[in-house]
Design a protein around this motif. Sequence first.
Motif, mmCIF file in Angstrom:
data_model
loop_
_atom_site.group_PDB
_atom_site.id
_atom_site.type_symbol
_atom_site.label_atom_id
_atom_site.label_comp_id
_atom_site.label_asym_id
_atom_site.label_seq_id
_atom_site.Cartn_x
_atom_site.Cartn_y
_atom_site.Cartn_z
ATOM 1 N N GLY A 262 37.496 38.471 -24.890
ATOM 2 C CA GLY A 262 37.429 38.815 -26.315
ATOM 3 C C GLY A 262 37.351 40.309 -26.523
ATOM 4 N N ASP B 247 38.694 30.777 -36.306
ATOM 5 C CA ASP B 247 37.635 31.349 -37.159
ATOM 6 C C ASP B 247 38.252 32.058 -38.366
ATOM 7 O OD1 ASP B 247 35.476 30.571 -35.481
ATOM 8 O OD2 ASP B 247 35.892 32.262 -34.165
ATOM 9 N N LYS C 84 33.998 38.061 -30.865
ATOM 10 C CA LYS C 84 33.918 36.627 -30.597
ATOM 11 C C LYS C 84 34.878 35.846 -31.490
ATOM 12 C CE LYS C 84 29.304 35.707 -28.720
ATOM 13 N NZ LYS C 84 28.062 34.911 -28.908
ATOM 14 N N THR C 85 35.483 36.525 -32.444
ATOM 15 C CA THR C 85 36.351 35.860 -33.413
ATOM 16 C C THR C 85 37.589 35.285 -32.734
ATOM 17 O OG1 THR C 85 35.648 37.487 -35.062
ATOM 18 C CG2 THR C 85 37.543 36.121 -35.617
ATOM 19 N N ARG C 86 37.889 34.019 -33.052
ATOM 20 C CA ARG C 86 39.087 33.339 -32.561
ATOM 21 C C ARG C 86 40.028 33.081 -33.744
ATOM 22 N NH1 ARG C 86 34.964 30.037 -30.828
ATOM 23 N NH2 ARG C 86 35.769 28.427 -32.219
#
Length: 284
Positions: free
Chosen positions: A198, A272, A267-269
């Motif tokens: 990430g 999200d 951490k954003t996917r």
Amino acid sequence: MNTSSNRNARWSDLRLRLISAAVIVPVAVFCIVMGGVAYEAMLLLVSLGLVYEGMAMAGVASGRGQYTWRGALLLLWPVVGLVCAIRNEWRAALALMLSAVVFGPAQWASVAVASLGGLSLLWLREPSFGAVVVLFIVAVVIASDSGAYISGRIFGGPKLAPRISPGKTRSGALGGLVCAGLAGMAIAVFFGSGTPLGGLIWGMILGCASQSGDLAESAAKRRVGIKDSGKLIPGHGGLLDRFDGLLAAAPLAALVSLCVPGQVFWKTRPDDILTAFLHFFVSP
């Protein structure tokens, strides 16, 4: 002989850049880590300088007779907005930024850029892990800029955008993105926040934003026919020359952070982002 001279010319400003970085980086890191008054004062001072340089580029200087009052008002505009945000009056801060359009598009652009960058950095520093988030962004932007500078001078090759910035090369852009990704991964590993992958991905994404901000500022300078936005920082030029990448990367990081509240933004996917988008535009 000519080859040696060309090689020296490529690195002619390296010494000044290193000296400037040796002064600026420790002060900035200290203020970021300390937070509070030190961090807020740094943002206020930098915002003042950014708007002052933007005013000069837009043709509005504080010492030109009838424009004195406009210059003073423009200088105060982002400062008042930041003070509002410090007092948790975020709507008022955003309203001030938008209302600066009354001064004209060019003047508004200088206020908007400084305000949006300052407000983003202020908001990102708020959570308990805020220092890590801001350090991530700063590390990525510095790595992108340094990587592009070094790889561009070592490898050279085709120009990235010759009409906008003749000195930038595609090899420099690629080297900058690689270094930005590695810096993001290193921060994620060192602080144990998020995953290395990430950090790598979002480091490269912010590196791309940083380079886009650099090109946008180069285009603005070319339009008004100047080489540097100022002369405050030896080897770099003005504040806009030094912080153009940060002013583009910070708002993007702030926007992404909204998708994963309570977590570091790397951490954003993709899901999200999609969920946040649907919640904002579809949910009643």
